[in-house]
Design a protein around this motif. Structure first.
Motif, PDB file in Angstrom:
ATOM      1  N   ALA A  16       0.820  -1.216   0.000  1.00 10.27           N
ATOM      2  CA  ALA A  16       0.000   0.000   0.000  1.00 10.27           C
ATOM      3  C   ALA A  16       0.848   1.258   0.000  1.00 10.27           C
ATOM      4  O   ALA A  16       0.308   2.367  -0.136  1.00 10.27           O
ATOM      5  N   GLU A  17       2.158   1.107   0.126  1.00 11.17           N
ATOM      6  CA  GLU A  17       3.053   2.261   0.121  1.00 11.17           C
ATOM      7  C   GLU A  17       3.352   2.742  -1.293  1.00 11.17           C
ATOM      8  O   GLU A  17       3.915   3.829  -1.462  1.00 11.17           O
ATOM      9  N   MET A  18       2.966   1.950  -2.337  1.00 12.91           N
ATOM     10  CA  MET A  18       3.465   2.228  -3.679  1.00 12.91           C
ATOM     11  C   MET A  18       2.383   2.311  -4.756  1.00 12.91           C
ATOM     12  O   MET A  18       2.702   2.609  -5.911  1.00 12.91           O
ATOM     13  N   VAL A  19       1.136   2.055  -4.423  1.00  7.82           N
ATOM     14  CA  VAL A  19       0.052   2.164  -5.401  1.00  7.82           C
ATOM     15  C   VAL A  19      -1.082   3.009  -4.813  1.00  7.82           C
ATOM     16  O   VAL A  19      -1.150   3.214  -3.605  1.00  7.82           O
ATOM     17  N   PHE A  20      -1.957   3.497  -5.704  1.00  2.00           N
ATOM     18  CA  PHE A  20      -3.070   4.377  -5.305  1.00  2.00           C
ATOM     19  C   PHE A  20      -2.545   5.571  -4.495  1.00  2.00           C
ATOM     20  O   PHE A  20      -3.117   5.971  -3.475  1.00  2.00           O
ATOM     21  N   LEU A  21      -1.458   6.153  -4.958  1.00  2.96           N
ATOM     22  CA  LEU A  21      -0.773   7.180  -4.182  1.00  2.96           C
ATOM     23  C   LEU A  21      -1.552   8.484  -4.086  1.00  2.96           C
ATOM     24  O   LEU A  21      -1.211   9.347  -3.266  1.00  2.96           O
ATOM     25  N   ASP A  22      -2.608   8.629  -4.897  1.00  2.00           N
ATOM     26  CA  ASP A  22      -3.434   9.830  -4.813  1.00  2.00           C
ATOM     27  C   ASP A  22      -4.513   9.710  -3.745  1.00  2.00           C
ATOM     28  O   ASP A  22      -5.301  10.650  -3.559  1.00  2.00           O
ATOM     29  N   ARG A  23      -4.557   8.607  -3.022  1.00  2.00           N
ATOM     30  CA  ARG A  23      -5.587   8.380  -2.006  1.00  2.00           C
ATOM     31  C   ARG A  23      -4.978   8.390  -0.613  1.00  2.00           C
ATOM     32  O   ARG A  23      -3.798   8.064  -0.433  1.00  2.00           O
ATOM     33  N   PRO A  24      -5.766   8.725   0.410  1.00  2.00           N
ATOM     34  CA  PRO A  24      -5.293   8.544   1.786  1.00  2.00           C
ATOM     35  C   PRO A  24      -4.938   7.087   2.034  1.00  2.00           C
ATOM     36  O   PRO A  24      -5.476   6.177   1.397  1.00  2.00           O
ATOM     37  N   PHE A  25      -4.055   6.860   2.992  1.00  2.00           N
ATOM     38  CA  PHE A  25      -3.500   5.518   3.157  1.00  2.00           C
ATOM     39  C   PHE A  25      -4.576   4.476   3.439  1.00  2.00           C
ATOM     40  O   PHE A  25      -4.555   3.380   2.866  1.00  2.00           O
ATOM     41  N   ALA A  26      -5.513   4.797   4.315  1.00  2.00           N
ATOM     42  CA  ALA A  26      -6.555   3.816   4.639  1.00  2.00           C
ATOM     43  C   ALA A  26      -7.371   3.446   3.410  1.00  2.00           C
ATOM     44  O   ALA A  26      -7.774   2.282   3.248  1.00  2.00           O
ATOM     45  N   GLU A  27      -7.605   4.392   2.517  1.00  2.00           N
ATOM     46  CA  GLU A  27      -8.349   4.097   1.295  1.00  2.00           C
ATOM     47  C   GLU A  27      -7.535   3.210   0.355  1.00  2.00           C
ATOM     48  O   GLU A  27      -8.088   2.363  -0.353  1.00  2.00           O
ATOM     49  N   ARG A  28      -6.236   3.399   0.339  1.00  2.00           N
ATOM     50  CA  ARG A  28      -5.377   2.512  -0.463  1.00  2.00           C
ATOM     51  C   ARG A  28      -5.520   1.071   0.032  1.00  2.00           C
ATOM     52  O   ARG A  28      -5.692   0.138  -0.761  1.00  2.00           O
ATOM     53  N   VAL A  29      -5.415   0.918   1.341  1.00  2.00           N
ATOM     54  CA  VAL A  29      -5.505  -0.412   1.935  1.00  2.00           C
ATOM     55  C   VAL A  29      -6.847  -1.056   1.604  1.00  2.00           C
ATOM     56  O   VAL A  29      -6.916  -2.225   1.192  1.00  2.00           O
ATOM     57  N   ARG A  30      -7.914  -0.296   1.767  1.00  2.00           N
ATOM     58  CA  ARG A  30      -9.252  -0.840   1.511  1.00  2.00           C
ATOM     59  C   ARG A  30      -9.412  -1.266   0.058  1.00  2.00           C
ATOM     60  O   ARG A  30      -9.962  -2.331  -0.245  1.00  2.00           O
ATOM     61  N   ARG A  31      -8.906  -0.455  -0.875  1.00  2.00           N
ATOM     62  CA  ARG A  31      -9.083  -0.792  -2.287  1.00  2.00           C
ATOM     63  C   ARG A  31      -8.255  -2.016  -2.671  1.00  2.00           C
ATOM     64  O   ARG A  31      -8.724  -2.869  -3.447  1.00  2.00           O
ATOM     65  N   ILE A  32      -7.044  -2.133  -2.154  1.00  2.00           N
ATOM     66  CA  ILE A  32      -6.238  -3.325  -2.419  1.00  2.00           C
ATOM     67  C   ILE A  32      -6.976  -4.562  -1.933  1.00  2.00           C
ATOM     68  O   ILE A  32      -7.044  -5.593  -2.620  1.00  2.00           O
ATOM     69  N   HIS A  33      -7.568  -4.469  -0.756  1.00  2.00           N
ATOM     70  CA  HIS A  33      -8.351  -5.582  -0.211  1.00  2.00           C
ATOM     71  C   HIS A  33      -9.559  -5.889  -1.096  1.00  2.00           C
ATOM     72  O   HIS A  33      -9.840  -7.072  -1.387  1.00  2.00           O
ATOM     73  N   GLU A  34     -10.259  -4.867  -1.527  1.00  2.00           N
ATOM     74  CA  GLU A  34     -11.434  -5.080  -2.380  1.00  2.00           C
ATOM     75  C   GLU A  34     -11.079  -5.799  -3.676  1.00  2.00           C
ATOM     76  O   GLU A  34     -11.900  -6.545  -4.229  1.00  2.00           O
ATOM     77  N   LEU A  35      -9.862  -5.574  -4.152  1.00  2.00           N
ATOM     78  CA  LEU A  35      -9.420  -6.207  -5.383  1.00  2.00           C
ATOM     79  C   LEU A  35      -8.877  -7.623  -5.165  1.00  2.00           C
ATOM     80  O   LEU A  35      -8.442  -8.274  -6.111  1.00  2.00           O
ATOM     81  N   GLY A  36      -8.925  -8.085  -3.930  1.00  2.00           N
ATOM     82  CA  GLY A  36      -8.619  -9.482  -3.664  1.00  2.00           C
ATOM     83  C   GLY A  36      -7.204  -9.788  -3.234  1.00  2.00           C
ATOM     84  O   GLY A  36      -6.776 -10.945  -3.312  1.00  2.00           O
ATOM     85  N   PHE A  37      -6.483  -8.791  -2.727  1.00  2.00           N
ATOM     86  CA  PHE A  37      -5.095  -8.985  -2.331  1.00  2.00           C
ATOM     87  C   PHE A  37      -4.920  -8.767  -0.829  1.00  2.00           C
ATOM     88  O   PHE A  37      -5.669  -8.006  -0.203  1.00  2.00           O
ATOM     89  N   GLN A  38      -3.901  -9.404  -0.270  1.00  2.00           N
ATOM     90  CA  GLN A  38      -3.439  -9.010   1.051  1.00  2.00           C
ATOM     91  C   GLN A  38      -2.647  -7.705   0.924  1.00  2.00           C
ATOM     92  O   GLN A  38      -2.342  -7.264  -0.182  1.00  2.00           O
ATOM     93  N   VAL A  39      -2.322  -7.096   2.061  1.00  2.00           N
ATOM     94  CA  VAL A  39      -1.754  -5.745   2.057  1.00  2.00           C
ATOM     95  C   VAL A  39      -0.445  -5.732   2.838  1.00  2.00           C
ATOM     96  O   VAL A  39      -0.374  -6.239   3.961  1.00  2.00           O
ATOM     97  N   GLU A  40       0.573  -5.123   2.220  1.00  2.00           N
ATOM     98  CA  GLU A  40       1.844  -4.940   2.894  1.00  2.00           C
ATOM     99  C   GLU A  40       2.031  -3.468   3.267  1.00  2.00           C
ATOM    100  O   GLU A  40       1.637  -2.578   2.514  1.00  2.00           O
ATOM    101  N   ILE A  41       2.623  -3.232   4.441  1.00  2.00           N
ATOM    102  CA  ILE A  41       2.946  -1.872   4.872  1.00  2.00           C
ATOM    103  C   ILE A  41       4.418  -1.817   5.258  1.00  2.00           C
ATOM    104  O   ILE A  41       5.064  -2.850   5.450  1.00  2.00           O
ATOM    105  N   TRP A  42       4.935  -0.588   5.376  1.00  2.00           N
ATOM    106  CA  TRP A  42       6.328  -0.409   5.779  1.00  2.00           C
ATOM    107  C   TRP A  42       6.382   0.028   7.242  1.00  2.00           C
ATOM    108  O   TRP A  42       5.911  -0.687   8.113  1.00  2.00           O
ATOM    109  N   ASP A  43       6.927   1.169   7.515  1.00  2.00           N
ATOM    110  CA  ASP A  43       7.183   1.645   8.880  1.00  2.00           C
ATOM    111  C   ASP A  43       5.868   1.909   9.615  1.00  2.00           C
ATOM    112  O   ASP A  43       5.155   2.866   9.320  1.00  2.00           O
ATOM    113  N   TRP A  44       5.580   1.091  10.602  1.00  2.00           N
ATOM    114  CA  TRP A  44       4.310   1.213  11.337  1.00  2.00           C
ATOM    115  C   TRP A  44       4.218   2.504  12.138  1.00  2.00           C
ATOM    116  O   TRP A  44       3.109   2.961  12.438  1.00  2.00           O
ATOM    117  N   THR A  45       5.350   3.122  12.469  1.00  2.00           N
ATOM    118  CA  THR A  45       5.290   4.352  13.268  1.00  2.00           C
ATOM    119  C   THR A  45       4.713   5.518  12.482  1.00  2.00           C
ATOM    120  O   THR A  45       4.360   6.544  13.068  1.00  2.00           O
TER     121      THR A  45
END
Length: 268
Positions: A16-45
């Motif tokens: 989610a750090e590298m696609v849908f970059l025009d969206r807020p992060f939570a929306e990126r995560v949600r859309r990746i999930h809607e498309l049937g994928f698991q989600v990777e993130i980087w620095d949790w802080t």
């Protein structure tokens, strides 16, 4: 575009750090999930953990995250910092249900450059790195999580990172020999630094915790560069690998089309 029910033999994830970059992060995560994928993130802080936890409650599955905040493998001071921040990362991973925590040879800044450049590894650095990763494996065993050491390229994206090549990372992981320490085999980085990717997958297979992909040059989705990812996918099936494959790359154009190209490449 809606996701199609295409059966890949692998568990597919997208950063989610590298696609849908025009969206807020939570929306990126949600859309990746809607498309049937698991989600990777980087620095949790850098993320709103409450929002990510809510997304998990909606059904989002997180595949991996960065498993430390600061530190280095190859010197005593850096090792203590890496171990301390790895321990801090474990409760976050459990909160979000993340099974794999990613490590590098040294901490990276916002541009992917090493906080302390160490382009040449000495013998004492190797011994310290091995001891440090042994302690990481012990932490993983105590907490029932897997840490994975990622290879990087030093020619384009991460100059000065120690223990960067897949060969280096594999040697360290093999030497520790822990069920809670694996290899995050990034084939984008390996193509730039080493090549011979199918043989590399074969050699590393017993230690692979996850495979990450993007094409070369450009670090975009499969099909945009020189790597024959469908052939690699077929080879992985023949080798018996059915684990996670994560797209850690940018979209060359339309984000949803990029994700479908990734899915197609890994549905042999």
């Amino acid at each position: 575009m809606t996701s199609q029910a295409v059966a890949s033999p692998f568990t597919l994830a997208v950063s989610a750090e590298m696609v849908f970059l025009d969206r807020p992060f939570a929306e990126r995560v949600r859309r990746i999930h809607e498309l049937g994928f698991q989600v990777e993130i980087w620095d949790w802080t850098r993320h709103d953990l409450g929002a990510l936890e809510s997304l998990r409650e909606e059904g989002v599955v997180f595949s991996s995250m960065t498993g430390y905040v600061r530190g280095r493998l190859g010197d005593a001071e850096g090792a203590e910092e890496l171990l301390a921040t790895a321990a801090e990362s474990v409760p976050v991973a459990k909160r979000l249900g993340i099974p794999r925590l990613n490590l590098h040879g040294t901490g990276l800044d916002d541009r992917g450059l090493p906080v302390r450049a160490e382009p040449v590894e000495t013998g004492p650095m190797w011994l310290t790195a091995q001891r440090t990763l042994g302690r990481i494996g012990e932490l993983g065993e105590r907490e029932d999580v897997m840490f994975v050491l990622e290879n990087l390229n030093t020619a384009v994206d991460h100059p000065g990172v120690p223990f960067a090549t897949a060969a280096d990372c594999l040697a360290l992981v093999e030497s520790v020999d822990s069920a809670h320490l694996g290899l995050m085999l990034d084939l984008y980085h390996a193509q730039i630094g080493e090549g011979n990717l199918i043989e590399l997958c074969r050699r590393a297979l017993p230690w692979i915790g996850e495979i990450q992909v993007a094409d070369v040059p450009g670090r975009c989705e499969p099909g945009t560069g020189e790597i024959a990812y469908p052939a690699i996918a077929r080879a992985l099936v023949e080798l018996g690998y059915t684990g996670p494959v994560g797209l850690e790359g940018f979209a060359s154009g339309d984000d949803e089309l990029a994700l479908e190209r990734f899915r197609t490449a890994f549905t042999p």
